[in-house]
Design a protein around this motif. Structure first.
Motif, PDB file in Angstrom:
ATOM      1  N   MET A 106      43.823 -29.447 -40.507  1.00  0.00           N
ATOM      2  CA  MET A 106      44.886 -29.032 -41.424  1.00  0.00           C
ATOM      3  C   MET A 106      44.904 -27.508 -41.530  1.00  0.00           C
ATOM      4  O   MET A 106      43.872 -26.906 -41.861  1.00  0.00           O
ATOM      5  CB  MET A 106      44.621 -29.637 -42.807  1.00  0.00           C
ATOM      6  CG  MET A 106      45.759 -29.502 -43.762  1.00  0.00           C
ATOM      7  SD  MET A 106      45.333 -30.314 -45.314  1.00  0.00           S
ATOM      8  CE  MET A 106      44.902 -28.932 -46.314  1.00  0.00           C
ATOM      9  N   ALA A 107      46.031 -26.933 -41.216  1.00  0.00           N
ATOM     10  CA  ALA A 107      46.106 -25.466 -41.212  1.00  0.00           C
ATOM     11  C   ALA A 107      46.275 -24.937 -42.632  1.00  0.00           C
ATOM     12  O   ALA A 107      46.981 -25.530 -43.444  1.00  0.00           O
ATOM     13  CB  ALA A 107      47.281 -25.026 -40.357  1.00  0.00           C
ATOM     14  N   LEU A 108      45.566 -23.861 -42.897  1.00  0.00           N
ATOM     15  CA  LEU A 108      45.686 -23.212 -44.206  1.00  0.00           C
ATOM     16  C   LEU A 108      46.618 -22.018 -44.074  1.00  0.00           C
ATOM     17  O   LEU A 108      46.632 -21.349 -43.030  1.00  0.00           O
ATOM     18  CB  LEU A 108      44.331 -22.717 -44.687  1.00  0.00           C
ATOM     19  CG  LEU A 108      43.228 -23.748 -44.915  1.00  0.00           C
ATOM     20  CD1 LEU A 108      41.965 -23.042 -45.379  1.00  0.00           C
ATOM     21  CD2 LEU A 108      43.649 -24.773 -45.957  1.00  0.00           C
ATOM     22  N   SER A 109      47.353 -21.774 -45.126  1.00  0.00           N
ATOM     23  CA  SER A 109      48.187 -20.572 -45.109  1.00  0.00           C
ATOM     24  C   SER A 109      47.269 -19.355 -45.248  1.00  0.00           C
ATOM     25  O   SER A 109      46.105 -19.485 -45.667  1.00  0.00           O
ATOM     26  CB  SER A 109      49.178 -20.599 -46.266  1.00  0.00           C
ATOM     27  OG  SER A 109      48.474 -20.452 -47.485  1.00  0.00           O
ATOM     28  N   SER A 136      47.343 -16.970 -47.355  1.00  0.00           N
ATOM     29  CA  SER A 136      46.919 -16.703 -48.744  1.00  0.00           C
ATOM     30  C   SER A 136      45.866 -17.711 -49.192  1.00  0.00           C
ATOM     31  O   SER A 136      44.910 -17.379 -49.912  1.00  0.00           O
ATOM     32  CB  SER A 136      48.123 -16.729 -49.687  1.00  0.00           C
ATOM     33  OG  SER A 136      48.749 -17.995 -49.620  1.00  0.00           O
ATOM     34  N   GLU A 137      46.009 -18.970 -48.716  1.00  0.00           N
ATOM     35  CA  GLU A 137      44.997 -19.980 -49.062  1.00  0.00           C
ATOM     36  C   GLU A 137      43.633 -19.596 -48.486  1.00  0.00           C
ATOM     37  O   GLU A 137      42.595 -19.678 -49.137  1.00  0.00           O
ATOM     38  CB  GLU A 137      45.414 -21.327 -48.458  1.00  0.00           C
ATOM     39  CG  GLU A 137      46.097 -22.282 -49.432  1.00  0.00           C
ATOM     40  CD  GLU A 137      46.329 -23.621 -48.757  1.00  0.00           C
ATOM     41  OE1 GLU A 137      45.911 -24.636 -49.311  1.00  0.00           O
ATOM     42  OE2 GLU A 137      46.905 -23.634 -47.644  1.00  0.00           O
ATOM     43  N   GLN A 138      43.700 -19.203 -47.236  1.00  0.00           N
ATOM     44  CA  GLN A 138      42.458 -18.807 -46.552  1.00  0.00           C
ATOM     45  C   GLN A 138      41.780 -17.652 -47.288  1.00  0.00           C
ATOM     46  O   GLN A 138      40.575 -17.678 -47.527  1.00  0.00           O
ATOM     47  CB  GLN A 138      42.802 -18.393 -45.124  1.00  0.00           C
ATOM     48  CG  GLN A 138      41.586 -18.169 -44.253  1.00  0.00           C
ATOM     49  CD  GLN A 138      41.985 -17.807 -42.827  1.00  0.00           C
ATOM     50  OE1 GLN A 138      42.884 -18.383 -42.243  1.00  0.00           O
ATOM     51  NE2 GLN A 138      41.310 -16.828 -42.288  1.00  0.00           N
ATOM     52  N   THR A 139      42.597 -16.672 -47.646  1.00  0.00           N
ATOM     53  CA  THR A 139      42.049 -15.518 -48.371  1.00  0.00           C
ATOM     54  C   THR A 139      41.424 -15.968 -49.684  1.00  0.00           C
ATOM     55  O   THR A 139      40.338 -15.508 -50.067  1.00  0.00           O
ATOM     56  CB  THR A 139      43.170 -14.482 -48.646  1.00  0.00           C
ATOM     57  OG1 THR A 139      43.822 -14.201 -47.422  1.00  0.00           O
ATOM     58  CG2 THR A 139      42.607 -13.196 -49.229  1.00  0.00           C
ATOM     59  N   ALA A 140      42.093 -16.872 -50.354  1.00  0.00           N
ATOM     60  CA  ALA A 140      41.578 -17.335 -51.643  1.00  0.00           C
ATOM     61  C   ALA A 140      40.246 -18.061 -51.472  1.00  0.00           C
ATOM     62  O   ALA A 140      39.284 -17.821 -52.222  1.00  0.00           O
ATOM     63  CB  ALA A 140      42.606 -18.255 -52.297  1.00  0.00           C
ATOM     64  N   TRP A 141      40.178 -18.942 -50.468  1.00  0.00           N
ATOM     65  CA  TRP A 141      38.918 -19.676 -50.264  1.00  0.00           C
ATOM     66  C   TRP A 141      37.787 -18.740 -49.867  1.00  0.00           C
ATOM     67  O   TRP A 141      36.664 -18.854 -50.351  1.00  0.00           O
ATOM     68  CB  TRP A 141      39.096 -20.753 -49.184  1.00  0.00           C
ATOM     69  CG  TRP A 141      39.795 -21.980 -49.689  1.00  0.00           C
ATOM     70  CD1 TRP A 141      41.048 -22.403 -49.368  1.00  0.00           C
ATOM     71  CD2 TRP A 141      39.285 -22.930 -50.644  1.00  0.00           C
ATOM     72  NE1 TRP A 141      41.365 -23.557 -50.047  1.00  0.00           N
ATOM     73  CE2 TRP A 141      40.300 -23.905 -50.841  1.00  0.00           C
ATOM     74  CE3 TRP A 141      38.095 -23.050 -51.348  1.00  0.00           C
ATOM     75  CZ2 TRP A 141      40.143 -24.980 -51.708  1.00  0.00           C
ATOM     76  CZ3 TRP A 141      37.928 -24.132 -52.209  1.00  0.00           C
ATOM     77  CH2 TRP A 141      38.955 -25.082 -52.400  1.00  0.00           C
ATOM     78  N   LEU A 142      38.113 -17.823 -48.965  1.00  0.00           N
ATOM     79  CA  LEU A 142      37.063 -16.910 -48.493  1.00  0.00           C
ATOM     80  C   LEU A 142      36.645 -15.916 -49.569  1.00  0.00           C
ATOM     81  O   LEU A 142      35.543 -15.368 -49.532  1.00  0.00           O
ATOM     82  CB  LEU A 142      37.519 -16.159 -47.234  1.00  0.00           C
ATOM     83  CG  LEU A 142      37.765 -17.022 -45.998  1.00  0.00           C
ATOM     84  CD1 LEU A 142      38.203 -16.170 -44.817  1.00  0.00           C
ATOM     85  CD2 LEU A 142      36.511 -17.811 -45.621  1.00  0.00           C
ATOM     86  N   GLY A 143      37.520 -15.697 -50.535  1.00  0.00           N
ATOM     87  CA  GLY A 143      37.211 -14.742 -51.608  1.00  0.00           C
ATOM     88  C   GLY A 143      36.339 -15.337 -52.695  1.00  0.00           C
ATOM     89  O   GLY A 143      35.811 -14.619 -53.554  1.00  0.00           O
ATOM     90  N   GLN A 144      36.161 -16.657 -52.660  1.00  0.00           N
ATOM     91  CA  GLN A 144      35.290 -17.280 -53.665  1.00  0.00           C
ATOM     92  C   GLN A 144      33.832 -16.918 -53.398  1.00  0.00           C
ATOM     93  O   GLN A 144      33.430 -16.700 -52.262  1.00  0.00           O
ATOM     94  CB  GLN A 144      35.448 -18.800 -53.614  1.00  0.00           C
ATOM     95  CG  GLN A 144      36.741 -19.292 -54.239  1.00  0.00           C
ATOM     96  CD  GLN A 144      36.795 -20.815 -54.296  1.00  0.00           C
ATOM     97  OE1 GLN A 144      35.833 -21.500 -54.010  1.00  0.00           O
ATOM     98  NE2 GLN A 144      37.959 -21.331 -54.659  1.00  0.00           N
ATOM     99  N   GLU A 145      33.061 -16.900 -54.495  1.00  0.00           N
ATOM    100  CA  GLU A 145      31.630 -16.581 -54.338  1.00  0.00           C
ATOM    101  C   GLU A 145      30.892 -17.700 -53.614  1.00  0.00           C
ATOM    102  O   GLU A 145      31.121 -18.860 -53.917  1.00  0.00           O
ATOM    103  CB  GLU A 145      30.988 -16.359 -55.710  1.00  0.00           C
ATOM    104  CG  GLU A 145      31.419 -15.085 -56.400  1.00  0.00           C
ATOM    105  CD  GLU A 145      30.994 -13.821 -55.657  1.00  0.00           C
ATOM    106  OE1 GLU A 145      30.018 -13.891 -54.888  1.00  0.00           O
ATOM    107  OE2 GLU A 145      31.648 -12.789 -55.838  1.00  0.00           O
TER     108      GLU A 145
END
Lengths: 383, 501
Positions: free
Chosen positions: B1-4, B6-15
């Motif tokens: 499932m491809a992430l947008s 902004s989604e990717q950035t949000a997930w990767l930005g989590q601690e």
């Protein structure tokens, strides 16, 4: 407290006093060997106090104090400085092998004939198990006697002792197994190297010794060397463990003392919980080691079934623990722990060296398991 | 499932933030290729230097210092100077050969695999250089580094030391949170034309061998964290003398010295940084003091990790060589499975230590001391710019107040707190990991070799003595663990406080 326990306590106290008075004040100078003088006066005092005769039975010229008392003596001495303990240990290994080879008379003769410490000392390769090594000295039988040729590496006290107990294989023997030989190291056919500069225990120097058809006396039966070594090590493992335990205790004492005075971040370092954890781990390891050693001693004194393997277990574990504890002991002092002004760096080196007593540490661990499973030790020519 | 995106950035930005847990992924694409070639060059140079200089000398020097603890290894320093090793990593803008600083770690690993004391002797000089550079006071940098460059030309080595640790303040002087509670005593009193210094410094590596000493002193001892005065002190200056040389367990070819200051007048032109300078910076004196310490240690602790990787490798190589030529229980030790397992573990320990310093250096390249130097256009500009042009144009530009202002702006003000945390935290991780691996491998080698390992002539015992110091200097391993917590864990946990027991 039983009378035996009281006696051990008294011995511990006496040995500690001796260590604090005779060893601790000169630890640094004694450690400078071979670049500084050897601590002969202390060795003489220890000799006069019969430390060297503590273990053998009376028929061998000793005081028959037993391995429990001997290990208590070594543990107490090693709290301050392990070098004297290592000399006593090495000499006792030789004595025990000669006893295992039923040579009590020979031992007694040495004790009675000579009165100086170096004359009575028996050099011994205490950091090897000859069964692990392929290349050892060779013995040939000629004209009703044996002649030894070849080299013995790292012979403890080999540069000072009058006698040496060394392993050798017969050149034309029926067995591949080695035997023990007593050699006069003052003989002209014996060549000693300079004192070896070693990691630790520098007050217990070793030398490489080369024999060129040097006359020697066979101790016990031909090919019985491994059996004698095993008998000796079963007993002496307790003493080896005790030495490492003593070194650990000395390291903790110094770390605790230092931490009560040294300030960091406006308070004594002992008041920081991270530091308390460091010391707590040291203390816990020491407590466990002491309990295990005490239990193994008791088993040995009572000759409880399996006492021999318990001795090997405590030696293998405590020797390794001592390496960790003494390392923490340095860390507790920070920069000064690494300097010779304090005892910690020496204890660290000594603990590492003590781990090599009586052979390779990993093989001691494997052999513990093999013995538990009723198998023979890993050794030359057997597997 | 491809992430947008902004989604990717949000997930990767989590601690823990993805960019924080691995530096190399981000760094790889930004790394100039020339940097790899330089690294290979210096690694090869190190191997040659080991073969021709270090290996023939290491045991003899170690033994000499054991025999005479006041012996100084001048012949070794001279050789290193002849080989150009004291200018190799000085930036071209300041007249050096300008090799990239991360390559020093690879160089250090190689040298340390042969002798950690020699690696430290060379490394400490660059610790001095890094400290000098960290003040970004261009005129003082030129003045001191010119002496180093001249030393290479004239054959009279000029080394720089870092004078930080005090008799009653080891860890305390390495963190501003501890400084003000500690017992810091090196006092720099403002007088006409400079500072008068009183106090002592201890455990100063290369002290007796160095010409210049980067001194951490304090204008007011009641609040040292806000009164840092960094001075360049030259050997021979009035009021400055050497005290005793420490009797160390190992790393004997790299002396540790006591430096004594008694009304030592340091003129204004040798003041690298004073509280008034720090006031002008965005972060102010206290934060600047911590930034400076982090800045220096972020670079040096990666190199110290490389010492650990090197000594771990040296111990491994000695054990491997021993196992290959020694029979135990009737067969080669190398063919015992238990020994193979130990050797494999040792190999792994070396690799872990190496990866740790590489990651730490990536952090420095992305966010720390090397950020500008490894920015591709700068890197190639400095690399290919003729030395003559560098000496005239850059010298002219930097050697005036504007130059210092620019350098400080770029390096101090532009570095964010997050940058400082990442570089400092990774450096601490590298430092204690490398140090622990070094000691671990030396201990394992001793276990494997038994009696043979105990002898000085078999090197392994020296590796252990040398390795043990790595767990202490550049901040004890305990301090570095706490610093990792402070920099990489605590920022996302607001209730977490440091040194607050």
């Amino acid at each position: 407290m039983t009378p035996d326990e009281k006696e051990l306590l008294l011995l511990e106290k006496t040995a500690l006093e001796f260590a604090r008075k005779e060893l601790a004040p000169h630890r640094r100078e004694n450690d400078a060997h071979p670049f500084g003088p050897f601590f002969s006066p202390v060795l003489d005092k220890a000799f006069q106090l019969d430390f060297f005769h503590a273990l053998p039975p009376e028929e061998a010229g000793g005081l028959d104090q037993g391995i429990c008392a001997f290990s208590v003596l070594l543990e107490s001495l090693c709290r301050e400085d392990a070098s004297l303990g290592a000399i006593l240990f090495s000499n006792a290994c030789a004595q025990e092998i000669m006893l295992a080879a039923k040579q009590a008379g020979e031992l007694k003769q040495i004790a009675e004939k000579f009165c100086g410490v170096t004359d009575c000392l028996i050099a011994f390769p205490a950091f090897n198990n000859p069964s692990e090594i392929d290349h050892i000295a060779q013995a040939t039988y000629k004209n009703d006697g044996y002649l030894i040729s070849g080299a013995v590496d790292f012979l403890t006290m080999g540069g000072m002792a009058r006698h040496g107990l060394i392993p050798a294989r017969l050149t034309h023997g029926k067995t591949d197994d080695f035997s023990w030989f007593l050699v006069d190291l003052t003989d002209s056919r014996v060549t000693k190297s300079e004192m070896i500069l070693s990691l630790g225990l520098r007050g217990c120097p070793a030398a490489d010794v080369v024999f060129d058809h040097a006359p020697a006396r066979l101790m016990g039966d031909v090919g019985n060397g491994a059996a004698c070594f095993k008998m000796m090590s079963e007993k002496m493992n307790l003493a080896a463990a005790a030495m490492s335990c003593g070194v650990m205790k000395g390291s903790f004492d110094e770390a605790l003392g230092y931490s009560k005075n040294r300030m960091q971040g406006g308070k004594k370092i002992i008041d920081w919980t991270e530091f308390q954890m460091l010391l707590a781990n040291m203390a816990l390891q020491i407590e466990m080691a002491s309990l295990a050693l005490k239990s193994a001693r008791q088993k040995a004194c009572e000759k409880t079934r399996g006492w021999q393997n318990s001795g090997l277990a405590v030696a293998a574990v405590i020797q390794k623990e001592a390496c960790d504890v003494t390392s923490a002991g340095i860390q507790a002092l920070g920069g000064v722990g690494y300097m010779k002004d304090f005892g910690q760096e020496k204890r660290f080196r000594d603990a590492q060296q003590l781990q090599a007593l009586l052979g390779l540490a990993p093989l001691k661990r494997i052999n513990y398991l093999r013995r538990k499973m009723g198998q023979r030790d890993l050794s030359y020519g057997k597997d | 499932m491809a992430l947008s995106k902004s989604e990717q950035t949000a997930w990767l930005g989590q601690e823990p933030k993805f960019d924080d847990i691995i530096q190399s992924v981000t760094a790889a694409s930004k790394m100039p290729k020339g940097l790899i070639r330089e690294t290979q060059e210096v690694a090869a140079l190190a191997r040659k230097f080991n073969h021709e200089v270090v290996k023939p000398m290491r045991l003899e020097l170690d033994r000499k210092v054991q025999e005479n603890p006041d012996y100084l290894p001048h012949e070794l320093v001279k050789k290193a100077n002849e080989w150009g090793l004291f200018t190799l990593w000085i930036p071209k803008a300041f007249g050096g050969k300008g090799y990239n600083m991360p390559s020093f770690s690879f160089f250090a690993e190689e040298i340390s695999s042969c002798c950690t004391a020699v690696a430290n002797l060379i490394g400490v000089h660059y610790l001095g250089v890094a400290t000098l550079m960290a003040t970004w006071n261009a005129p003082v940098i030129f003045r001191v580094l010119n002496d180093v460059l001249d030393g290479e030309k004239t054959g009279r080595p000029c080394l720089i030391s870092l004078a930080l640790t005090e008799p009653a303040a080891g860890t305390d002087i390495e963190d501003v949170d501890l400084m003000d509670k500690g017992t810091i005593s090196c006092h720099a009193q403002r007088v006409d034309g400079g500072y008068n210094v009183n106090g002592e410094k201890v455990f100063i590596s290369n002290g007796h061998l160095s010409t210049w000493h980067m001194l951490f002193s304090f204008a007011h001892l009641e609040k040292p964290s806000e009164n840092l005065v960094m001075l360049a002190v030259k050997t021979g200056m009035k009021g400055f003398s050497f005290g005793r040389m420490e009797r160390k367990m190992g790393q004997k070819s790299c002396p540790a010295s006591e430096l004594v200051f008694r009304d030592c007048h340091v003129p204004d032109e040798l003041v690298c940084l004073c509280p008034e300078d720090a006031e002008k910076l965005e972060k102010g004196p206290r934060k600047t003091a911590m930034q400076l310490i982090d800045y220096i240690f972020s670079a040096s602790r990666a190199a110290v990790c490389a010492f650990g990787a090197g000594v771990a490798r040296g111990a491994y190589q000695e054990a491997l060589e021993f196992a290959s030529r020694t029979n135990v229980c009737g067969k080669p030790l190398i063919n015992h499975e238990w020994a193979q397992s130990m050797l494999a573990q040792m190999y792994g320990n070396v690799a872990v230590a190496r990866l740790a310093y590489v990651e730490s250096n990536h952090a420095n390249s992305l966010r720390g001391m090397y950020k500008w130097l490894q920015f591709k256009p700068f890197f190639y500009f400095l690399k290919w710019m003729p030395q003559k042009l560098s000496r005239t144009f850059i010298h002219y530009l930097l050697n005036r107040p504007l130059g210092t202002w620019m350098l400080r702006k770029a390096h101090c003000d532009f570095q964010t707190q997050d940058d400082i945390d990442q570089t400092s935290g990774w450096a601490s991780l590298a430092k204690f990991t490398g140090a622990d691996m070094g000691v671990k491998n030396a201990q394992m080698a001793l276990e494997l070799m038994g009696q043979a390992g105990l002898r000085h002539d078999h090197v392994v015992e020296k590796h252990l003595r040398d390795a043990r110091l790595i767990q202490i200097y550049e901040g004890t391993n305990q301090l570095n663990r706490l610093n990792l917590f402070k920099c990489l864990i605590a920022p996302s946990l607001p209730p977490a406080k440091m040194f607050d027991e």
